[in-house]
Motif scaffolding. Structure first.
Motif, PDB file in Angstrom:
ATOM      1  N   ARG A  92       0.810  -1.221   0.000  1.00  0.00           N
ATOM      2  CA  ARG A  92       0.000   0.000   0.000  1.00  0.00           C
ATOM      3  C   ARG A  92       0.846   1.276   0.000  1.00  0.00           C
ATOM      4  NH1 ARG A  92      -5.149  -1.114   2.350  1.00  0.00           N
ATOM      5  NH2 ARG A  92      -5.923  -3.022   1.353  1.00  0.00           N
TER       6      ARG A  92
ATOM      7  N   GLN B 236      -5.343   8.651  -1.954  1.00  0.00           N
ATOM      8  CA  GLN B 236      -5.921   8.253  -3.234  1.00  0.00           C
ATOM      9  C   GLN B 236      -5.272   6.983  -3.755  1.00  0.00           C
ATOM     10  OE1 GLN B 236      -5.766  11.632  -5.871  1.00  0.00           O
ATOM     11  NE2 GLN B 236      -7.231  12.825  -4.690  1.00  0.00           N
ATOM     12  N   ASN B 237      -3.943   6.894  -3.633  1.00  0.00           N
ATOM     13  CA  ASN B 237      -3.245   5.675  -4.052  1.00  0.00           C
ATOM     14  C   ASN B 237      -3.715   4.478  -3.246  1.00  0.00           C
ATOM     15  OD1 ASN B 237      -1.723   6.919  -6.020  1.00  0.00           O
ATOM     16  ND2 ASN B 237       0.080   7.222  -4.729  1.00  0.00           N
TER      17      ASN B 237
ATOM     18  N   GLU C 109      -6.664   3.934  -1.816  1.00  0.00           N
ATOM     19  CA  GLU C 109      -7.992   3.465  -2.229  1.00  0.00           C
ATOM     20  C   GLU C 109      -7.940   2.779  -3.590  1.00  0.00           C
ATOM     21  OE1 GLU C 109     -10.367   3.271  -0.263  1.00  0.00           O
ATOM     22  OE2 GLU C 109      -9.610   4.549   1.336  1.00  0.00           O
ATOM     23  N   LYS C 110      -7.115   3.274  -4.512  1.00  0.00           N
ATOM     24  CA  LYS C 110      -6.984   2.640  -5.824  1.00  0.00           C
ATOM     25  C   LYS C 110      -6.408   1.237  -5.694  1.00  0.00           C
ATOM     26  CE  LYS C 110      -6.325   6.984  -8.365  1.00  0.00           C
ATOM     27  NZ  LYS C 110      -5.349   7.817  -9.103  1.00  0.00           N
TER      28      LYS C 110
ATOM     29  N   LEU D  16      -9.023  -1.261  -4.474  1.00  0.00           N
ATOM     30  CA  LEU D  16      -9.916  -1.698  -5.533  1.00  0.00           C
ATOM     31  C   LEU D  16      -9.240  -2.758  -6.409  1.00  0.00           C
ATOM     32  CD1 LEU D  16     -11.575   1.685  -6.616  1.00  0.00           C
ATOM     33  CD2 LEU D  16     -12.626  -0.193  -5.345  1.00  0.00           C
ATOM     34  N   LYS D  17      -7.946  -2.570  -6.667  1.00  0.00           N
ATOM     35  CA  LYS D  17      -7.209  -3.554  -7.462  1.00  0.00           C
ATOM     36  C   LYS D  17      -7.105  -4.895  -6.734  1.00  0.00           C
ATOM     37  CE  LYS D  17      -4.296  -0.372 -10.131  1.00  0.00           C
ATOM     38  NZ  LYS D  17      -2.903   0.060 -10.424  1.00  0.00           N
TER      39      LYS D  17
ATOM     40  N   VAL E 212     -15.219   1.533  -3.081  1.00  0.00           N
ATOM     41  CA  VAL E 212     -14.342   2.318  -2.208  1.00  0.00           C
ATOM     42  C   VAL E 212     -14.876   2.302  -0.783  1.00  0.00           C
ATOM     43  CG1 VAL E 212     -13.616   4.684  -1.684  1.00  0.00           C
ATOM     44  CG2 VAL E 212     -13.463   3.828  -4.027  1.00  0.00           C
TER      45      VAL E 212
ATOM     46  N   ALA F 244     -11.211   8.873  -3.318  1.00  0.00           N
ATOM     47  CA  ALA F 244     -11.523   8.513  -4.705  1.00  0.00           C
ATOM     48  C   ALA F 244     -11.744   9.749  -5.572  1.00  0.00           C
ATOM     49  CB  ALA F 244     -12.774   7.636  -4.735  1.00  0.00           C
TER      50      ALA F 244
END
Length: 277
Positions: free
Chosen positions: A110, A128-129, A131-132, A135-136, A142, A166
């Motif tokens: 993370r 932001q990174n 949360e992205k 999702l991956k 989110v 997000a």
């Protein structure tokens, strides 16, 4: 990243030895103590929640000694859960090593701006990174990481933080305040101002929820934790009210027989006492 024990600094060796001591004691208690032998993941759950709130109280009171003690209680619970997990005989088995390695791998994955080639120049970019990446990893939303059992005020704050991560957020705090005023007006419209009766109780409740949500949003924009702010006010009210009770009793008065104006005299005295502001 792994290091030989002999090459670690003295303080790190002491920390690891202290952790090993706790693990050893946990093994002994689980084997020899009737109460510890009886515990399950489910039976510990409510106790862990209680310990978390006790830690929260000590943090709000800035009592470093109590914080240290409550952290110890929480760490014991983590070790206890891992001990119970290690006793499973199927594929669900896990022990403290798995717990620790799991969080280490999670932190590394993370934080690609630390352990990889990603760039994050400020706190918002990091969020932001984060949360992205979630999702991956398989999260469908989110907001799926927000526990359903969180208290509503804390949940509102976490929902808004994750939405911001997000990119879904207001640009300026003035926009948020305008939303607060809009929600306040919509809430007021559900009441008959003349007699104080709600004309639409269900609608008023919904608008009150919207108002609270918008206030939480504004608090976030001005760097105020609404849960902390409200709890500090709760504690302040308790101290002042208890002073009212004790001082009036010392003067031979009973709250049930006092007027509001008489109570206010003691309340105003309490407001100027140290720690009650």
């Amino acid at each position: 990243m792994e290091k030989e024990f002999s090459k670690l600094t003295g303080s790190r060796q002491e920390q690891l030895m202290a952790f090993d001591r706790l693990l050893t004691i946990m093994d002994e208690l689980r084997e020899q103590c009737p109460w510890d032998r009886k515990q399950t993941l489910e039976s510990l759950r409510h106790l862990t929640i209680e310990e978390t709130y006790e830690l929260s109280d000590s943090i709000l009171e800035n009592n470093k000694g109590e914080i240290r003690k409550e952290l110890g209680d929480l760490l014991l619970h983590i070790v206890f859960y891992a001990k119970i997990g290690s006793e499973s005989t199927d594929e669900t088995r896990f022990d403290i090593k798995d717990v620790l390695n799991g969080i280490c791998e999670k932190l590394i994955s993370r934080h690609p701006h630390i352990y990889g080639d990603a760039v994050a120049e400020d706190e918002n970019a990091v969020k932001q990174n984060w949360e992205k990446l979630k999702l991956k990893e398989g999260n469908k939303s989110v907001l799926s990481g927000v526990p359903g059992s969180l208290p509503a005020l804390v949940k509102a704050m976490r929902i808004q933080e994750k939405a911001r991560g997000a990119g879904f957020d207001w640009d300026e705090k003035q926009q948020v305040w305008e939303k607060v005023e809009e929600e306040m007006q919509e809430f007021k419209e559900h009441f008959n101002i003349e007699n104080g009766q709600a004309t639409d109780q269900a609608g008023a409740e919904g608008e009150f929820g919207d108002l609270l949500f918008s206030l939480v949003n504004y608090a976030r924009f001005v760097d105020i934790n609404p849960e902390t702010a409200l709890e500090r006010t709760n504690k302040k009210f308790i101290k002042r009210f208890q002073y009212l009770e004790e001082a009036s009793k010392a003067d031979g008065k009973s709250l049930s027989e006092m007027t509001l104006a008489e109570m206010d005299e003691y309340w105003n005295q309490a407001k100027v006492l140290p720690g009650n502001q």
